[in-house]
Design a protein around this motif. Structure first.
Motif, PDB file in Angstrom:
ATOM      1  N   ALA A   1       0.846  -1.203   0.000  1.00 58.66           N
ATOM      2  CA  ALA A   1       0.000   0.000   0.000  1.00 58.66           C
ATOM      3  C   ALA A   1       0.878   1.248   0.000  1.00 58.66           C
ATOM      4  CB  ALA A   1      -0.923  -0.005   1.223  1.00 58.66           C
ATOM      5  N   VAL A   2       1.953   1.224   0.795  1.00 58.27           N
ATOM      6  CA  VAL A   2       2.852   2.382   0.858  1.00 58.27           C
ATOM      7  C   VAL A   2       3.546   2.586  -0.488  1.00 58.27           C
ATOM      8  CG1 VAL A   2       4.937   3.282   1.952  1.00 58.27           C
ATOM      9  CG2 VAL A   2       3.136   2.244   3.358  1.00 58.27           C
ATOM     10  N   ALA A   3       3.962   1.494  -1.123  1.00 57.65           N
ATOM     11  CA  ALA A   3       4.563   1.611  -2.456  1.00 57.65           C
ATOM     12  C   ALA A   3       3.566   2.235  -3.426  1.00 57.65           C
ATOM     13  CB  ALA A   3       5.020   0.238  -2.952  1.00 57.65           C
ATOM     14  N   GLY A   4       2.277   1.938  -3.220  1.00 52.11           N
ATOM     15  CA  GLY A   4       1.235   2.514  -4.071  1.00 52.11           C
ATOM     16  C   GLY A   4       1.175   4.031  -3.988  1.00 52.11           C
ATOM     17  N   ILE A   5       1.487   4.597  -2.824  1.00 50.72           N
ATOM     18  CA  ILE A   5       1.509   6.064  -2.689  1.00 50.72           C
ATOM     19  C   ILE A   5       2.531   6.644  -3.658  1.00 50.72           C
ATOM     20  CG2 ILE A   5       2.224   7.985  -1.205  1.00 50.72           C
ATOM     21  CD1 ILE A   5       1.066   6.573   1.186  1.00 50.72           C
ATOM     22  N   TYR A   6       3.739   6.067  -3.639  1.00 47.49           N
ATOM     23  CA  TYR A   6       4.803   6.592  -4.507  1.00 47.49           C
ATOM     24  C   TYR A   6       4.407   6.456  -5.974  1.00 47.49           C
ATOM     25  CZ  TYR A   6       7.899   7.010  -0.475  1.00 47.49           C
ATOM     26  OH  TYR A   6       8.461   7.381   0.711  1.00 47.49           O
ATOM     27  N   ALA A   7       3.781   5.314  -6.308  1.00 49.23           N
ATOM     28  CA  ALA A   7       3.387   5.095  -7.704  1.00 49.23           C
ATOM     29  C   ALA A   7       2.300   6.084  -8.119  1.00 49.23           C
ATOM     30  CB  ALA A   7       2.905   3.654  -7.883  1.00 49.23           C
ATOM     31  N   ALA A   8       1.290   6.265  -7.269  1.00 50.81           N
ATOM     32  CA  ALA A   8       0.173   7.146  -7.644  1.00 50.81           C
ATOM     33  C   ALA A   8       0.640   8.582  -7.812  1.00 50.81           C
ATOM     34  CB  ALA A   8      -0.936   7.072  -6.587  1.00 50.81           C
ATOM     35  N   LYS A   9       1.542   9.017  -6.938  1.00 51.34           N
ATOM     36  CA  LYS A   9       2.024  10.399  -7.004  1.00 51.34           C
ATOM     37  C   LYS A   9       3.108  10.586  -8.063  1.00 51.34           C
ATOM     38  CE  LYS A   9       3.085  12.770  -3.279  1.00 51.34           C
ATOM     39  NZ  LYS A   9       2.344  14.027  -3.171  1.00 51.34           N
ATOM     40  N   GLY A  10       3.725   9.479  -8.489  1.00 53.86           N
ATOM     41  CA  GLY A  10       4.901   9.612  -9.336  1.00 53.86           C
ATOM     42  C   GLY A  10       6.035  10.252  -8.550  1.00 53.86           C
ATOM     43  N   ARG A  11       6.070   9.966  -7.241  1.00 55.92           N
ATOM     44  CA  ARG A  11       7.101  10.562  -6.375  1.00 55.92           C
ATOM     45  C   ARG A  11       8.425   9.918  -6.709  1.00 55.92           C
ATOM     46  NH1 ARG A  11       5.725  12.790  -0.475  1.00 55.92           N
ATOM     47  NH2 ARG A  11       7.599  12.330   0.692  1.00 55.92           N
ATOM     48  N   PRO A  12       9.460  10.711  -7.026  1.00 56.13           N
ATOM     49  CA  PRO A  12      10.655  10.162  -7.642  1.00 56.13           C
ATOM     50  C   PRO A  12      11.551   9.368  -6.704  1.00 56.13           C
ATOM     51  CG  PRO A  12      10.913  12.519  -7.328  1.00 56.13           C
ATOM     52  CD  PRO A  12       9.517  12.178  -6.918  1.00 56.13           C
ATOM     53  N   SER A  13      11.496   9.618  -5.422  1.00 56.83           N
ATOM     54  CA  SER A  13      12.434   8.921  -4.557  1.00 56.83           C
ATOM     55  C   SER A  13      11.751   8.607  -3.251  1.00 56.83           C
ATOM     56  CB  SER A  13      13.656   9.790  -4.292  1.00 56.83           C
ATOM     57  OG  SER A  13      13.261  10.899  -3.518  1.00 56.83           O
ATOM     58  N   PHE A  14      12.359   7.745  -2.478  1.00 58.22           N
ATOM     59  CA  PHE A  14      11.744   7.354  -1.231  1.00 58.22           C
ATOM     60  C   PHE A  14      12.061   8.338  -0.124  1.00 58.22           C
ATOM     61  CE2 PHE A  14      10.494   3.989  -3.764  1.00 58.22           C
ATOM     62  CZ  PHE A  14       9.450   3.347  -3.139  1.00 58.22           C
ATOM     63  N   ASN A  15      11.319   9.425  -0.176  1.00 54.73           N
ATOM     64  CA  ASN A  15      11.368  10.496   0.801  1.00 54.73           C
ATOM     65  C   ASN A  15      10.413  10.045   1.913  1.00 54.73           C
ATOM     66  OD1 ASN A  15      11.835  13.053   1.744  1.00 54.73           O
ATOM     67  ND2 ASN A  15      10.433  14.066   0.338  1.00 54.73           N
ATOM     68  N   PRO A  16      10.823  10.058   3.178  1.00 54.08           N
ATOM     69  CA  PRO A  16       9.932   9.475   4.190  1.00 54.08           C
ATOM     70  C   PRO A  16       8.601  10.218   4.321  1.00 54.08           C
ATOM     71  CG  PRO A  16      11.784  10.607   5.210  1.00 54.08           C
ATOM     72  CD  PRO A  16      12.062  10.583   3.741  1.00 54.08           C
ATOM     73  N   LEU A  17       7.595   9.496   4.768  1.00 49.81           N
ATOM     74  CA  LEU A  17       6.218   9.997   4.826  1.00 49.81           C
ATOM     75  C   LEU A  17       5.800  10.253   6.269  1.00 49.81           C
ATOM     76  CD1 LEU A  17       4.665   7.303   2.456  1.00 49.81           C
ATOM     77  CD2 LEU A  17       5.400   9.628   1.852  1.00 49.81           C
ATOM     78  N   ILE A  18       4.781  11.089   6.433  1.00 52.05           N
ATOM     79  CA  ILE A  18       4.235  11.367   7.765  1.00 52.05           C
ATOM     80  C   ILE A  18       3.153  10.338   8.094  1.00 52.05           C
ATOM     81  CG2 ILE A  18       2.942  13.041   9.148  1.00 52.05           C
ATOM     82  CD1 ILE A  18       4.380  15.249   7.502  1.00 52.05           C
ATOM     83  N   VAL A  19       3.219   9.794   9.315  1.00 56.04           N
ATOM     84  CA  VAL A  19       2.232   8.834   9.805  1.00 56.04           C
ATOM     85  C   VAL A  19       1.156   9.607  10.568  1.00 56.04           C
ATOM     86  CG1 VAL A  19       1.869   6.905  11.386  1.00 56.04           C
ATOM     87  CG2 VAL A  19       3.900   6.957   9.908  1.00 56.04           C
ATOM     88  N   HIS A  20      -0.101   9.298  10.249  1.00 55.86           N
ATOM     89  CA  HIS A  20      -1.249   9.958  10.872  1.00 55.86           C
ATOM     90  C   HIS A  20      -1.963   8.990  11.804  1.00 55.86           C
ATOM     91  CE1 HIS A  20      -0.264  12.370   7.399  1.00 55.86           C
ATOM     92  NE2 HIS A  20      -1.066  13.339   7.803  1.00 55.86           N
ATOM     93  N   VAL A  21      -2.255   9.445  13.006  1.00 56.65           N
ATOM     94  CA  VAL A  21      -2.942   8.622  14.011  1.00 56.65           C
ATOM     95  C   VAL A  21      -4.028   9.466  14.676  1.00 56.65           C
ATOM     96  CG1 VAL A  21      -1.035   7.020  14.471  1.00 56.65           C
ATOM     97  CG2 VAL A  21      -1.118   9.222  15.669  1.00 56.65           C
ATOM     98  N   PRO A  22      -5.032   8.788  15.310  1.00 57.37           N
ATOM     99  CA  PRO A  22      -6.165   9.553  15.854  1.00 57.37           C
ATOM    100  C   PRO A  22      -5.878  10.227  17.189  1.00 57.37           C
ATOM    101  CG  PRO A  22      -6.549   7.194  16.104  1.00 57.37           C
ATOM    102  CD  PRO A  22      -5.298   7.338  15.293  1.00 57.37           C
TER     103      PRO A  22
END
Ligand code: TXA
Ligand code: MG
Length: 325
Positions: free
Chosen positions: A46-67
């Motif tokens: 699923a996380v790899a899907g974020i990079y694919a959908a955005k066309g994000r060029p490199s593995f720049n770390p992402l922010i984790v969201h919690v309630p």
């Protein structure tokens, strides 16, 4: 992929969005800053899907969201200072970079292999309801194709990502309008907290709480220097910043009254200007404006975040010359 569903923020819509996230699908949702493109942070595909959908060029770390803070403590290691910041600023547009908790189950694509994690609790009740129903930490960068302007309305998400993600949960306009402030507490013991990205919580508010705050990348975060990459928030128009007036061929974007013209805030209010920034750049693109001269904006309050985004939007455009998110 079939068309992207636009889900209402109803009980049914939220249940559907949470089920999609739990099934490894991508769902965009509104936060107080910008729309995020969410994926289950424990699911590597699923996380790899974020990079694919955005066309994000490199593995720049992402922010984790919690309630809430309890969920955050299952992902990151909090000390007393981190808990005090969470108590003061969460839910809200502050992202804390903290040591990743052993066994948290966060996919390596979220942290880009670092031993730290960026985490936040977004303000809107709908976003927290979605996160609580999902019962997983959710990684979410801004829900725009890489290098484009971040979305502050559901329609912007669809403009950029329709057909590439499962759903958008409707959440109205994002009231803050620029991304969260990123503060690292993951330096060496005794180090001052570091402001990695100016954003929705003004630096002055952090300093009132913490005393001194350093700027710039964590020494240990190099060489990738996450948070410091020259990301483009690029409109089609060329921007010239801190301009006292427009020159021939330019349209002026004011910070203050501009009868009949363009302004980020008639009242010269930085919070109002931040909320209007990305929408205004989109509107100026839609109006076919090719060159924009932007008024000076004081580096105070949300002005710091606005100037940061404007500098990125004005940066050189050669593909591959900089990272984008
Ligand atoms: O307002 C926001 O923060 C939005 C909404 C959707 O919540 N999200 C957002 O996420 O802007 P994203 O993934 O685009 O921001 C990631 C930023 C990057 O600049 C990255 O370098 C920094 O957070 N970051 C993530 N993890 C980090 C870490 N472990 N250490 C340092 N910086 C980190
Ligand atoms: Mg972004």
């Amino acid at each position: 992929m079939p068309r992207t569903d636009l889900l209402p923020a109803t009980d049914e819509g939220l249940a559907r969005a949470a089920a999609l996230l739990r099934a490894g699908q991508l769902v965009a949702f509104a936060t107080e800053t910008v729309y995020g493109l969410g994926a289950d942070a424990t699911d590597a595909d699923a996380v790899a899907g974020i990079y694919a959908a955005k066309g994000r060029p490199s593995f720049n770390p992402l922010i984790v969201h919690v309630p809430d803070l309890a969920a955050a403590e299952r992902v990151a290691v909090f000390d007393a200072r981190a808990r005090a910041l969470a108590a003061a600023f969460w839910p809200g547009p502050l992202t804390l970079v903290l040591p990743l908790r052993d066994g948290a189950g966060i996919a390596p694509g979220v942290t880009a292999g670092l031993d730290t994690v960026a985490i936040r609790v977004p303000a809107p009740a709908t976003a927290r309801d979605l996160l609580a129903r999902t019962r997983r930490p959710v990684a979410a960068p801004s829900a725009n194709p890489s290098g484009r302007i971040s979305p502050t309305r559901a329609a912007h998400v669809l403009e950029g990502l329709d057909g590439r993600i499962a759903a958008v949960l409707e959440g109205g306009d994002c009231p803050v309008g620029v991304e969260s402030t990123i503060l690292s507490l993951a330096g060496a013991p005794g180090d001052a907290p570091r402001l990695l990205r100016p954003g929705g919580i003004p630096r002055e508010a952090l300093e009132a709480h913490l005393g001194e705050v350093e700027s710039g990348a964590d020494a240990k975060a190099t060489p990738t220097s996450p948070g410091q990459l020259l990301s483009h928030y690029a409109p089609r128009a060329r921007l010239r910043l801190s301009a006292p007036r427009a020159e021939a061929g330019e349209v002026y974007l004011a910070f203050g009254p501009a009868p009949g013209g363009w302004t980020l805030s008639t009242a010269a209010d930085p919070a109002e200007a931040a909320a209007a920034l990305f929408q205004t750049l989109r509107d100026m693109d839609a109006a076919g404006i090719a060159r924009i001269a932007v008024a000076p904006i004081p580096d105070a309050g949300l002005g710091l975040a606005i100037n940061d985004r404007l500098r990125r939007a004005a940066a050189p455009r050669d593909p591959g010359d900089a990272e984008a998110d």
